[in-house]
Structures are given as structure tokens and as C-alpha cells.
Design an enzyme around this catalytic site. Sequence first.
Site, short mmCIF file in Angstrom:
data_model
loop_
_atom_site.label_atom_id
_atom_site.label_comp_id
_atom_site.label_asym_id
_atom_site.label_seq_id
_atom_site.Cartn_x
_atom_site.Cartn_y
_atom_site.Cartn_z
N THR A 86 -2.56 -5.49 -4.09
CA THR A 86 -2.55 -4.10 -4.64
C THR A 86 -3.90 -3.36 -4.18
O THR A 86 -4.76 -3.92 -4.27
CB THR A 86 -2.19 -3.89 -6.06
OG1 THR A 86 -3.21 -4.67 -6.70
CG2 THR A 86 -0.72 -4.62 -6.56
N HIS A 87 -3.59 -2.06 -3.97
CA HIS A 87 -4.79 -1.14 -4.31
C HIS A 87 -4.09 -0.20 -5.32
O HIS A 87 -3.64 0.94 -5.15
CB HIS A 87 -4.76 -0.04 -2.77
CG HIS A 87 -5.53 -0.96 -1.90
ND1 HIS A 87 -6.80 -1.55 -1.99
CD2 HIS A 87 -5.19 -1.10 -0.59
CE1 HIS A 87 -7.26 -1.99 -0.72
NE2 HIS A 87 -6.18 -2.02 0.18
N ASP A 100 0.70 -1.18 -0.13
CA ASP A 100 0.05 -0.05 0.07
C ASP A 100 0.87 1.39 0.00
O ASP A 100 0.60 1.85 0.77
CB ASP A 100 -1.06 -0.08 1.19
CG ASP A 100 -1.89 -1.07 1.42
OD1 ASP A 100 -2.12 -1.68 0.21
OD2 ASP A 100 -2.32 -1.62 2.30
N LYS A 149 -12.46 -4.44 -3.92
CA LYS A 149 -13.72 -4.31 -3.28
C LYS A 149 -15.00 -3.67 -3.97
O LYS A 149 -15.54 -2.73 -3.33
CB LYS A 149 -13.67 -3.68 -1.74
CG LYS A 149 -12.50 -4.07 -0.82
CD LYS A 149 -12.32 -3.38 0.40
CE LYS A 149 -11.43 -4.04 1.53
NZ LYS A 149 -9.95 -3.55 1.12
N PHE A 150 -15.33 -4.47 -4.87
CA PHE A 150 -16.22 -3.94 -5.64
C PHE A 150 -17.57 -3.99 -5.03
O PHE A 150 -17.79 -4.78 -4.16
CB PHE A 150 -16.49 -4.87 -7.07
CG PHE A 150 -15.36 -4.82 -8.13
CD1 PHE A 150 -15.28 -3.67 -8.81
CD2 PHE A 150 -14.33 -5.44 -8.15
CE1 PHE A 150 -14.18 -3.46 -9.81
CE2 PHE A 150 -13.39 -5.65 -9.14
CZ PHE A 150 -13.43 -4.21 -9.88
N ARG A 197 1.59 -2.73 6.57
CA ARG A 197 2.37 -1.96 7.20
C ARG A 197 3.57 -2.72 8.01
O ARG A 197 4.62 -2.21 8.09
CB ARG A 197 1.78 -0.94 7.95
CG ARG A 197 1.08 0.10 7.11
CD ARG A 197 0.12 0.93 7.90
NE ARG A 197 -1.08 0.26 8.00
CZ ARG A 197 -2.30 0.59 8.63
NH1 ARG A 197 -2.18 1.86 9.35
NH2 ARG A 197 -3.57 -0.10 9.00
N ILE A 251 -23.81 -2.36 -8.71
CA ILE A 251 -24.47 -3.27 -9.59
C ILE A 251 -24.05 -4.12 -10.59
O ILE A 251 -22.70 -3.55 -11.03
CB ILE A 251 -25.86 -2.60 -10.33
CG1 ILE A 251 -25.45 -1.59 -11.34
CG2 ILE A 251 -26.75 -2.06 -9.31
CD1 ILE A 251 -26.52 -1.16 -11.99
N GLY A 252 -24.31 -5.26 -11.08
CA GLY A 252 -23.57 -6.11 -12.14
C GLY A 252 -22.85 -5.25 -13.35
O GLY A 252 -21.73 -5.44 -13.46
N THR A 269 -22.25 -2.03 -13.84
CA THR A 269 -21.14 -1.34 -13.34
C THR A 269 -20.03 -1.92 -12.96
O THR A 269 -18.85 -1.30 -13.52
CB THR A 269 -21.88 -0.32 -12.29
OG1 THR A 269 -22.88 0.35 -12.55
CG2 THR A 269 -20.71 0.80 -11.84
P1 5BU Z 1 -2.06 -3.18 7.31
O1 5BU Z 1 -1.06 -2.10 6.74
O2 5BU Z 1 -1.31 -4.74 7.53
O3 5BU Z 1 -2.97 -2.81 8.19
O4 5BU Z 1 -2.89 -3.34 5.95
C1 5BU Z 1 -3.99 -4.07 5.56
C2 5BU Z 1 -4.48 -4.43 4.31
O5 5BU Z 1 -5.37 -5.16 4.05
C3 5BU Z 1 -4.89 -2.99 3.62
O6 5BU Z 1 -4.71 -2.94 2.07
C4 5BU Z 1 -6.43 -3.15 3.62
O7 5BU Z 1 -7.20 -2.27 2.86
C5 5BU Z 1 -6.73 -4.54 3.90
N1 5BU Z 1 -7.79 -5.05 4.39
C6 5BU Z 1 -8.08 -4.99 5.54
O8 5BU Z 1 -7.14 -4.68 6.38
N2 5BU Z 1 -9.04 -5.17 6.56
C7 5BU Z 1 -10.07 -5.73 5.80
O9 5BU Z 1 -11.12 -6.17 6.34
C8 5BU Z 1 -9.87 -5.70 4.32
C9 5BU Z 1 -8.86 -5.50 3.78
BR1 5BU Z 1 -11.52 -6.54 3.43
#
Ligand code: 5BU
Length: 272
Positions: free
Chosen positions: A64-65, A41, A96-97, A238, A100-101, A103
Site C-alpha cells: 500500500t501507499h 496504488d 519509504k521513511f 499497474r 531522523i530516528g 521523527t
Molecule cells: P508499478 O505500477 O508496477 O510501476 O508500481 C510499482 C510500485 O512499486 C509503486 O507503488 C512504486 O512506488 C513502488 N516502487 C517502485 O516502483 N520502484 C522502487 O524502486 C520502489 C518502489 Br523502492
Amino acid sequence: MVHPTTTKRYGARAAAHTNPTARRLLETMERKKTNLCVSVDVTKAADVLEVVRRVAPAVCMVKTHIDIIEDFTPALTAELARLAEEHDFVIFEDRKFADIGNTVSLQYSSGVHRIAEWSHMTNAHPLPGPGIITGLGVVGKPLGRALLLLAEMSSAGNLATGEYTRTAVRMAREAGRDWVVGFIAMGRVDEDGPADEDFLVLTPGVGLVAKGDKLGQQYRTPREVVYDSGCDVIIVGRGIYGVQGGAEAVLAEAERYRAEGWKAYEERLNRA
Ligand code: 5BU
């Protein structure tokens, strides 16, 4: 109750899947002896690639995001896809879509990021109903991609609990495991299923040091997640890329999480 999948080896579980991405992930986990997914991230393309190159030997998956990258170009995702082949890992775009289908099928295939082109796996909230699964499947299924449903979340006060979680599991079963291969969840939400059913459970909110952050994130250790709760993949962000000490320290920390996660898995296989 101990779910039957939690006492089978990842490699042996691959045969229970028809979806090519699920099979590839389980085989990779066995081959590389890792149930670690690193969540990258960071917001610059070069930093993403630096972290991925560092942690590659220790991971089965990179998450990834893609929409947080400030200098995105298709060269980034092309390079990620190339690294995934070179270093044997699966790419999971945590999109995390939630629409609606119609879109979501456009969001998945088009726009700047063209997620379906390079991401082996993605996820969706079950909130809109089964149309979201079908809409994403129109794009992803022919490409051999895989979908996870968000059955639970790691953040304090989230609404994905109880009947919502149970409905998410039911929706996955109805969709079929050739497309919906598992869940984002904090534990074995599929425990009430038949013994031959095999879903993947991927779990964020994993840390060896911090217990949480200031914005509601809650951490558990790899052992709590893999051994106590029976989850399959630990997702760490992190705790790994944010470690002090530069590039060398990032790989060392990834290796520490890999070893912890793998030890917890080996112990759970031997559980009576
Ligand atoms: P962290 O830095 O280990 O806290 O990051 C967690 C990652 O997992 C981060 O990209 C969130 O968007 C993702 N995540 C989350 O923390 N909790 C959830 O319930 C979901 C995704 Br779904």
C-alpha cells in the site's frame, strides 16, 4: 555466483528467521505457491478493497501507499488487516521513511495513518544513517513488525548504487535480522555474505507488457527478476490493477504473474 538462499525453498528458509513477519511471509509463499506482491496504488478506499479482494488468492503480500487514499478512515486499514488474516497475506506499507530516528518513530506510530498498527512490514531509506532503523525499531519491534532497507530502486537515474547500496547492506547486517529482514533491490545485493545468512529481496519494476512509463519507471519480467537476478518477491502494480477488462481480468492477470513468478522460482531451485 549463485547465492545459497536462491536454491532453497521459501518454506525451508523460514527457519533461518527469528522475525515473525519474515517467517510468516516465507511460510505463506510456500503454502499459497506465490511470490507475488500486488501494489494497490489506487486512491479510493473502496477501490483498494475491491482490488485486494480480487487478487487475494494469488498473492503472498499486498503493498500500500496509504497516503494516496482520498477518503481514508481507520475502517480501511482495519478491513485490510482482516482480509490479510482471512486470505493469508502480509501487508507492506511502502512508506519509504527517510528522516531522523525520532521523527520516523512518530511518523510510524502516530498521525492519521498509525502505520505500525496494521502494516506487518514497512521500509526505510538508509540515507539518514542507522538512527532511522533504531527509531522505527522502537515502535515496530515489540509488535513483531519487519523493516526493509531500500538498497536499490527501479527508477532511471536513481542514486542508490555502488557504495550506497553496499552501505545499506552493511547497515542491515549491523541492525540484525530480528528487525531488518531484507531489502528493496533489483538483485542479490547480499551476495558477499556468509552462506547461512538469509535476507529477503523484494523487487518492484516488474511488468510482462510495458518496458517502462513516462516518468522513469523501468520494468523487467518476473523471470528476469526471480531467475536471472535471484530476487524473492515480485512487486507488480499497474500491470495487474490497471489491466483492461474489469474485475475478472484483474484476478486473471494476477494469476498470470503468480504463475510466471512461481515457475521462475521452481526453475532456479533446480539450477545446477
Ligand atoms: P508499478 O505500477 O508496477 O510501476 O508500481 C510499482 C510500485 O512499486 C509503486 O507503488 C512504486 O512506488 C513502488 N516502487 C517502485 O516502483 N520502484 C522502487 O524502486 C520502489 C518502489 Br523502492
